[in-house]
Scaffold this motif. Structure first.
Motif, short mmCIF file in Angstrom:
data_model
loop_
_atom_site.label_atom_id
_atom_site.label_comp_id
_atom_site.label_asym_id
_atom_site.label_seq_id
_atom_site.Cartn_x
_atom_site.Cartn_y
_atom_site.Cartn_z
N HIS A 192 -8.75 11.04 0.80
CA HIS A 192 -7.77 10.18 1.48
C HIS A 192 -8.31 8.78 1.75
CE1 HIS A 192 -6.27 14.29 2.13
NE2 HIS A 192 -5.11 13.72 1.95
N GLU A 193 -9.01 8.22 0.74
CA GLU A 193 -9.47 6.83 0.87
C GLU A 193 -8.25 5.92 0.77
OE1 GLU A 193 -12.60 6.65 1.56
OE2 GLU A 193 -13.07 8.70 0.93
N THR A 194 -8.15 4.96 1.67
CA THR A 194 -6.95 4.11 1.67
C THR A 194 -6.92 3.15 0.48
OG1 THR A 194 -8.03 2.62 3.22
CG2 THR A 194 -6.53 4.27 4.15
N ASP A 195 -8.06 3.00 -0.23
CA ASP A 195 -8.00 2.17 -1.44
C ASP A 195 -7.40 2.92 -2.62
OD1 ASP A 195 -10.04 3.86 -2.19
OD2 ASP A 195 -11.53 2.30 -2.53
N GLY B 20 10.20 6.98 5.20
CA GLY B 20 9.98 5.97 6.23
C GLY B 20 8.50 5.88 6.55
N LYS B 21 8.16 5.05 7.53
CA LYS B 21 6.75 4.86 7.89
C LYS B 21 6.47 5.22 9.35
CE LYS B 21 5.79 1.19 4.50
NZ LYS B 21 7.14 0.83 4.02
N ASP B 22 7.45 5.79 10.05
CA ASP B 22 7.31 6.07 11.48
C ASP B 22 6.72 7.48 11.67
OD1 ASP B 22 7.63 6.60 14.14
OD2 ASP B 22 9.81 6.35 14.18
N ILE B 23 5.49 7.53 12.14
CA ILE B 23 4.81 8.83 12.25
C ILE B 23 5.51 9.74 13.26
CG2 ILE B 23 3.11 8.07 13.98
CD1 ILE B 23 1.02 9.82 12.52
N ALA B 24 6.12 9.17 14.29
CA ALA B 24 6.82 10.00 15.27
C ALA B 24 8.02 10.71 14.62
CB ALA B 24 7.29 9.14 16.45
N GLN B 25 8.71 9.99 13.75
CA GLN B 25 9.83 10.60 13.03
C GLN B 25 9.33 11.68 12.08
OE1 GLN B 25 13.19 10.00 13.50
NE2 GLN B 25 13.39 11.80 12.15
N MET B 26 8.17 11.43 11.47
CA MET B 26 7.62 12.43 10.54
C MET B 26 7.30 13.73 11.28
SD MET B 26 5.07 9.99 8.37
CE MET B 26 5.66 8.38 7.88
N ARG B 27 6.74 13.59 12.48
CA ARG B 27 6.44 14.81 13.26
C ARG B 27 7.73 15.58 13.54
NH1 ARG B 27 3.03 11.08 16.56
NH2 ARG B 27 0.89 11.45 15.85
N ARG C 43 -4.13 12.59 9.57
CA ARG C 43 -3.75 12.81 10.97
C ARG C 43 -2.68 13.90 11.08
NH1 ARG C 43 -4.97 11.61 16.52
NH2 ARG C 43 -3.29 12.83 17.41
N LEU C 44 -1.65 13.80 10.24
CA LEU C 44 -0.57 14.78 10.31
C LEU C 44 -1.06 16.17 9.90
CD1 LEU C 44 2.46 12.71 8.97
CD2 LEU C 44 2.15 13.59 11.28
N LEU C 45 -1.92 16.23 8.87
CA LEU C 45 -2.44 17.54 8.45
C LEU C 45 -3.30 18.15 9.55
CD1 LEU C 45 -3.27 16.88 4.69
CD2 LEU C 45 -1.33 18.15 5.63
N ASP C 46 -4.11 17.31 10.22
CA ASP C 46 -4.91 17.81 11.35
C ASP C 46 -3.99 18.37 12.44
OD1 ASP C 46 -7.28 17.12 10.16
OD2 ASP C 46 -7.71 15.41 11.45
N GLN D 108 -2.77 4.58 0.19
CA GLN D 108 -2.84 3.71 1.38
C GLN D 108 -2.39 4.41 2.67
OE1 GLN D 108 -0.60 0.14 0.62
NE2 GLN D 108 1.40 1.17 0.58
N ALA D 109 -1.65 5.50 2.55
CA ALA D 109 -1.27 6.26 3.76
C ALA D 109 -2.28 7.36 4.07
CB ALA D 109 0.11 6.86 3.58
N GLY D 110 -3.48 7.27 3.49
CA GLY D 110 -4.46 8.35 3.63
C GLY D 110 -4.75 8.75 5.06
#
Ligand SMILES: [Fe+2]
Length: 405
Positions: free
Chosen positions: A154-157, A82-89, A167-170, A160-162
Motif C-alpha cells: 500500500h505504498e502511496t506512490d 467517493g473519497k469520504d472515509i466516514a461514508q465508506m465506513r 486504515r479501513l482494513l485494520d 494513492q489511497a493506500g
C-alpha cells in the motif's frame, strides 16, 4: 506378528458402534450452507450448468444491470465512488462494500493496466495461462512487476489511497491481516457468468457472523458497467447472512458494479457476488487482492511462490503481509517461530531466513538425534537461532535449569 488390537478398536467394532451416532459438528461442516438455503429460496440464483445456454429475459441472476437502471435498486441509495472515509465506513457496514474514487491516479492506473495487458498476453502466448469459462486468472503478481509489490504494501506512490485502504482494513479485521492472494481477473468477450458466492466461503460452513474474516480489495482498471462485465453484487447480502444465522432467505437481485477506472472497491467476504458476462468486444481487467485474518491458509502459497529476487529486496511489511512472520500458532519451521510475535521485523519468527537457505540448497533439517552423537552437519536451525532468535537466551537458561536437576 503384530499384537492383536483390543476388540473395541477394530474397524468392525467402531463401525458397529457408529450406526446412528449423533454427529452435530460433522453435520454442520457438511451442511452445504449457506448455498443450500440460498438456492432453495432463490432458484434463479443457481449458476448455469456448463452445457446450458445462458437464458435472458427470465430474471436469472446474471441478467441484470447497474443500480441506477435497475427497477429494484434505482431509488435506493447504494454506495457510489467517493473519497469520504466516514461514508465508506457506513457503506461497508450497511451494504458490505464501498467504492474509493481515484484510489489510483490516472498514471498509477495506466502503469498497472499496461503491465497486466502485457503479462496476460505473454502467458496466453506461452500456453501457460490459467483460464476458466468465466475469466483468465493472472496469478502470483508479486513476481511480475515491482508495482504489484508496492501495491501489496500500500505504498502511496503505487496506489494513492493506500493509507486509507490500510486504515479501513485494520478497522474491519484488526491489524495483522495478511494477503490471501493478489491476482488479476480478466473477463473476455462471451465469457460465462461465475456462480454467486461469498469469498469467505474458504472457511467452509462455519458461521462468521460477528465480523468479517476476509476482505477483497478490487482494483477497477477500466470503466466497468453492465456491458463489459461489472462484477455482480447483491448489496447488503452480508447482513442477510447474519440475520439468517449463516443461512439465506429470499434475496434482492444482484446489480452490475458501475465504477470509473481508478476506483478501488472494498468488499466484505460475506457479500454474495460473482463475475459477470462480458458483452463488449474487449478484455476487461481488474485486480482482486483478498486479505484475511492470519489464521486462514493462503490461496497463493507465498512461502513457495515469491521469487528469491523479490524476497531478497522484500520490506518487512511485505514479508509480514505474505505470512513470513511466524508465531507459536502458525507457520513455524522446525519450531523456529515458537517465540515469534508475528509482528513485522521480529527475528524470532522471520522464516524468510529458512526459505532463503533452502533456496540456496543449504538448508539442513534436524533428523533423528541421539545424546552424545553430534549430527554430521550442523542443522541450519541452530545457525538461524544464533543469528536471529533473541529469545534463545531465555531458552538456554531453561535448558540449564533442566540440566541442573
Ligand atoms: Fe469472488
Amino acid at each position: 506378528m503384530a499384537p492383536s488390537l483390543p476388540a473395541e478398536f477394530s474397524e468392525e467394532a467402531i463401525a458397529a458402534a457408529s450406526n446412528d451416532a449423533a454427529t452435530p459438528y460433522r453435520d454442520l461442516i457438511h451442511s452445504k450452507e449457506p448455498y443450500r438455503s440460498l438456492f432453495r429460496a432463490n432458484p434463479w440464483m443457481r449458476a448455469p450448468k456448463p452445457d446450458e445456454d445462458l437464458v435472458w429475459g427470465q430474471g436469472k441472476y446474471y441478467d441484470t444491470t447497474v443500480a441506477r437502471k435497475h427497477p429494484y435498486w434505482k431509488d435506493i441509495s447504494l454506495p457510489t465512488a467517493g473519497k469520504d472515509i466516514a461514508q465508506m465506513r457506513r457503506d461497508l457496514y450497511e451494504w458490505g462494500y464501498c467504492l474509493i474514487e481515484d484510489a489510483l491516479s490516472p498514471d498509477q492506473n495506466q502503469t498497472i493496466y499496461q503491465r497486466l495487458v502485457d503479462q496476460a498476453q505473454a502467458e496466453r502466448d506461452l500456453g501457460i495461462a490459467y483460464l476458466s469459462e468465466a475469466q483468465q486468472n493472472l496469478w502470483s503478481l508479486v513476481n511480475k512487476g515491482d508495482v504489484f509489490v508496492r501495491c501489496m504494501t500500500h505504498e502511496t506512490d503505487a496506489v494513492q489511497a493506500g493509507l486509507l485502504i490500510e486504515r479501513l482494513l485494520d478497522e474491519m479485521m484488526g491489524s495483522g491481516w495478511q494477503h490471501l492472494s493478489f491476482l488479476a481477473n480478466i473477463s473476455f468477450p462471451g465469457c460465462r457468468p461465475q456462480g454467486l458466492h461469498q469469498d469467505h466461503g474458504l472457511v467452509g460452513t462455519y458461521k462468521f457472523l460477528e465480523a468479517p474474516v476476509h476482505f477483497n480489495t478490487i482494483y477497477v482498471l477500466q470503466d466497468v458497467d453492465e456491458v463489459n462485465g461489472g462484477t455482480l453484487i447483491v448489496p447488503g447480502s452480508h447482513q442477510r447472512y447474519i440475520e439468517g444465522n449463516g443461512t439465506f432467505g429470499e434475496l434482492p437481485p444482484p446489480i452490475n458494479l458501475e465504477a470509473p477506472a481508478g476506483t478501488i472497491m472494498l468488499m466484505d467476504g460475506r457479500v454474495l457476488h460473482g463475475g459477470a458476462v462480458n458483452k463488449s468486444d474487449d478484455l476487461r481487467y481488474i485486480i482482486t487482492n483478498s486479505v484475511v485474518r492470519p489464521f486462514i491458509r493462503q490461496q497463493e502459497s507465498f512461502h513457495l511462490t515469491i521469487s528469491p529476487e523479490v524476497l531478497a529486496n522484500a520490506s518487512e511489511k511485505l514479508l509480514w503481509r505474505c505470512g513470513f512472520q511466524a508465531n507459536g500458532q502458525r507457520s513455524m519451521v522446525e519450531g523456529y517461530g515458537y517465540y515469534g510475535s508475528g509482528k513485522p521485523g521480529d527475528g524470532n519468527g522471520a522464516i524468510v531466513h529458512a526459505r532463503l537457505a533452502m533456496e540456496a540448497g543449504e538448508y539442513r533439517r534436524i533428523g533423528e538425534l541421539s545424546p552424545g552423537v553430534p549430527p554430521i552437519e550442523t542443522p541450519t536451525l541452530k545457525m538461524i537461532q544464533e543469528q536471529h532468535e533473541s529469545w534463545r537466551v531465555v531458552a538456554r537458561q531453561l535448558i540449564q535449569r533442566i540440566r541442573a536437576k
